[in-house]
Every structure is written in C-alpha cells, then in structure tokens.
Motif scaffolding. Structure first.
Motif, short mmCIF file in Angstrom:
data_model
loop_
_atom_site.label_atom_id
_atom_site.label_comp_id
_atom_site.label_asym_id
_atom_site.label_seq_id
_atom_site.Cartn_x
_atom_site.Cartn_y
_atom_site.Cartn_z
N UNK A 157 0.85 -1.18 0.00
CA UNK A 157 0.00 0.00 0.00
C UNK A 157 0.89 1.24 0.00
N UNK A 158 0.80 2.04 -1.06
CA UNK A 158 1.54 3.30 -1.15
C UNK A 158 0.78 4.37 -0.38
N UNK A 159 1.49 5.04 0.55
CA UNK A 159 0.82 6.00 1.44
C UNK A 159 0.74 7.40 0.82
N UNK A 160 -0.03 7.47 -0.26
CA UNK A 160 -0.28 8.77 -0.90
C UNK A 160 -1.08 9.69 0.01
N UNK A 161 -1.83 9.09 0.91
CA UNK A 161 -2.63 9.90 1.85
C UNK A 161 -1.73 10.68 2.80
N UNK A 166 -3.88 13.81 3.03
CA UNK A 166 -5.21 13.27 2.77
C UNK A 166 -5.92 13.88 1.57
N UNK A 167 -5.24 14.64 0.73
CA UNK A 167 -5.83 15.05 -0.54
C UNK A 167 -5.95 13.86 -1.48
N UNK A 168 -5.03 12.90 -1.33
CA UNK A 168 -5.08 11.65 -2.07
C UNK A 168 -5.38 10.52 -1.09
N UNK A 169 -5.70 9.37 -1.60
CA UNK A 169 -5.99 8.21 -0.76
C UNK A 169 -4.86 7.20 -0.83
N UNK A 196 -6.24 6.20 -8.84
CA UNK A 196 -5.96 6.94 -7.61
C UNK A 196 -7.13 7.88 -7.36
N UNK A 197 -7.83 7.68 -6.26
CA UNK A 197 -9.00 8.51 -5.95
C UNK A 197 -8.56 9.86 -5.41
N UNK A 198 -9.13 10.94 -5.95
CA UNK A 198 -8.83 12.30 -5.50
C UNK A 198 -10.13 13.10 -5.46
N UNK A 199 -10.02 14.31 -4.91
CA UNK A 199 -11.19 15.19 -4.89
C UNK A 199 -11.52 15.70 -6.29
N UNK A 229 -3.86 13.58 -15.29
CA UNK A 229 -4.85 14.55 -14.80
C UNK A 229 -5.19 15.46 -15.97
N UNK A 230 -6.18 15.01 -16.79
CA UNK A 230 -6.47 15.72 -18.02
C UNK A 230 -5.30 15.60 -18.97
N UNK A 231 -4.78 16.73 -19.40
CA UNK A 231 -3.64 16.74 -20.31
C UNK A 231 -2.32 16.61 -19.55
#
Length: 350
Positions: A157-161, A166-169, A196-199, A229-231
């Motif tokens: 589990x990569x701790x992107x949070x 906590x902007x990322x999960x 990757x879930x984000x706001x 993230x888009x482009x």
C-alpha cells in the motif's frame, strides 16, 4: 698463641720464597683458613686461589653452576626467553593473532559471538518513500517516508494519503506477478495500472515496478510512473524495502555486507541505474556505513545508526532508512533519497 705461631711461620716462608706481596697475602689467608677450618665446613684449597678461577663468596660455591644456570640460563630463559615469548610471542599471538582472529574473523562472521543466532519476525515490515509531483495540477509536491504500510506477497500500500495530507488516498500497488521480465543484476520488472481517488476524480496511474528478492526474506524495489490529470501527467516516484526483519542483532563485532544498489533521478521517463553496494555494520558502536557505486551517478555514501533491527541516518545530501533481514541478520537492505533522486540497496553478509 696458636695464631701467632701461624703468622710467624708464614712470614718466614714468604720471605724465603721472595713472593710478591699480593700473592703472599692470599697464601697467608688460605693457610690460616685451611688450618683453622670453620664451623660451617667451608674450607679453601690453594688451587681455588691460584687456578685462575674468579673469586667466589663463601656459601655460594656449592650453588655456583645451579645459580649461574638458573639465574642466567634458566632465569634468563624464564625471565627473558619465556618472559619474552610469553609476554611478547604468547601475548602477541594471543592479543594479536588470536585476538585478531576472534575480533576480526569471528567477529566479522558472527558479530564477535560464535553462538549468535536469531530468527525473524513473522510479519513483513519495511520502509517506503513516495514522491508525487502535482505542481502541474495544484502547484504542490507530495513527499513522505514511512514504515506504516501493509504488505503482501505481490503488493504493498503506497501511502499517498500521508504524502498529500489526505488530498489523495492510499493506493494498493501490485509490485510483482507471473510473467515479469528480467532487467539487470537479478532485478525484475512488472508493468501495471491502478486508479488513484482524488477530490478531482479518479486519476489513472500507469507505472513500472522494478524489484529484486533476496530469497523470500527481503525485497527492494522502485515504483515509477505517471498519473494522468487531463492533459497533465503527474510524475510518481517511489522506493521500498521490506521483508522479515531479524529479531535480534549481535551486540559486538563488525560484519561486512556486499550486494546491489539502484539509483534513479526524480521525474518522468527517468531510467534506473544499477550498481553495487558494500557495507560495514559495527554492532558494538551500533552504526552502519556503506558505499553505493555507479558508473554514472558515482559513489554515494550511506550512514546510519542502528536501533533494534533497523537503522537510519543522513550522509551528505542523502537520507537513508533500512534494516537487517533474514535469519542471523543475513541481509541488509534499505532506501535512500535526496531532493532530486532516490534509490535502493540490498546486500548479503560476507
């Protein structure tokens, strides 16, 4: 009256023989002692005086050879040869050879204690550093180093949070699978994708996991890719070491380790450079010192203080965290990072 008579006769004889004065005195002494004797049975003969032998002190004549041999040869040998051999050779050999072998060879192999042995922790643990460059999206870079993450045989589990506050999960990264390809120096490569879930919605992460296993007790590896993230493409760079840590370490002696190292600059489309590593673990001083050697990146110094079965420290621009893994501290592994690069190292006891 008896003594006077002896003196008179002796004086008459010397005058008649016309002896030199010194010889006459010695002759008088010998005649007096041989005639009078002594209570302790020590008597003198004329030959003892005129045979050219050195004069001796009464009471030592019976022990002349013994005392000379003992005090000279025996005493010399014992006090000199034996003392020198014992004090120098034996002491030197014991303090040097034996001490050197025990402190060096034995210490090098077992940490100074030939009876040392240790099992491993049953749960796999380790360290990871994660760098997510989100400047193209929110003008911010996320970085974290932690030992708090879940691990299984083929994923972590990569701790992107933690990195993003906590902007990322948390993100479960598959690190290995069937059909992985070989790269270099025993490393393998696994390609994969994950969301990757984000706001802002889910960001697809495409990545490559490059790893090496040391038996089934330690793994080191990279996780490098980009999140779309888009482009924009957000560079994602990570390194990790994990496995079954050694339960207890030796308390004295030094141990040499040698093995592999990796180096990668942060950013998109950066390749991994493979190199070598050498370490000395000083269990008495509780320190780890090593050198990572690369053709392009050059030499990188690694240093840390041992705490339990792990170590951490900073040398120059690089901060490191790592640990001892496997039965009897067979493996040493860790990660390191600076503001512009990160890498791994894994080595085996020599």
């Amino acid at each position: 009256m008896l003594i006077n008579n002896h003196s008179n006769r002796t004086a008459f004889s010397l005058k008649s023989l016309d002896m030199p004065l010194k010889a006459g005195v010695l002759l008088i002494t010998a005649v007096m002692l041989s005639a009078c004797g002594s209570d302790n049975d020590n008597s003198y003969a004329l030959g003892d005086i005129f045979d050219g032998s050195p004069a001796v002190t009464p009471g030592d004549s019976d022990n002349t050879d013994t005392d000379t041999d003992t005090g000279g040869d025996t005493g010399g040998d014992t006090g000199g040869d034996t003392g020198d051999d014992t004090g120098d050779d034996t002491g030197g050999d014991t303090g040097g050879d034996t001490g050197g072998d025990t402190g060096g060879d034995t210490g090098g192999d077992t940490g100074g204690d030939p009876s040392y042995s240790s099992g491993v922790e049953t749960t796999k643990t380790g360290f990871q550093t994660l760098n997510i460059d989100a400047t193209a999206l929110i003008s911010q870079e996320f970085i974290t180093t932690t030992d708090d993450f879940k691990i299984d045989a083929n994923s972590l589990v990569a701790r992107a949070d933690l990195a993003s506050n906590n902007l990322l999960t948390k993100v479960t990264i598959t690190t290995s699978g069937s059909g992985d390809s070989s790269t270099s120096n025993g490393f393998k490569s696994h390609n994969d994708t994950v969301g990757v879930a984000t706001s802002f919605g889910e960001l697809p992460l495409t990545y490559t996991s490059v790893y090496k296993d040391f038996s089934n007790q330690m793994r080191i590896g990279h996780i490098d890719g980009s999140a779309a993230a888009g482009e924009a493409k957000l560079p994602v760079s990570g390194v990790a070491v994990y496995g079954n840590k050694t339960l207890t370490l030796p308390t004295d002696g030094s141990v040499a380790y040698a093995g592999d190292a990796t180096y990668r600059e942060l950013g998109l489309d950066k390749s991994i450079e493979y190199g070598s590593s050498t370490f000395t673990a000083d269990f008495a001083a509780k320190t780890v010192d090593g050198t990572l050697s690369f053709n392009n990146a050059g030499n990188i110094a690694i240093a840390g203080d041992i705490d339990g079965s792990q170590f951490a420290g900073t040398s120059g621009a690089y901060t490191t965290k790592g640990g001892f893994y496997g039965d009897d501290a067979k493996y040493l592994g860790g990660i390191y990072s600076s503001e512009s690069a990160q890498g791994t190292f894994g080595a085996e006891k020599q």
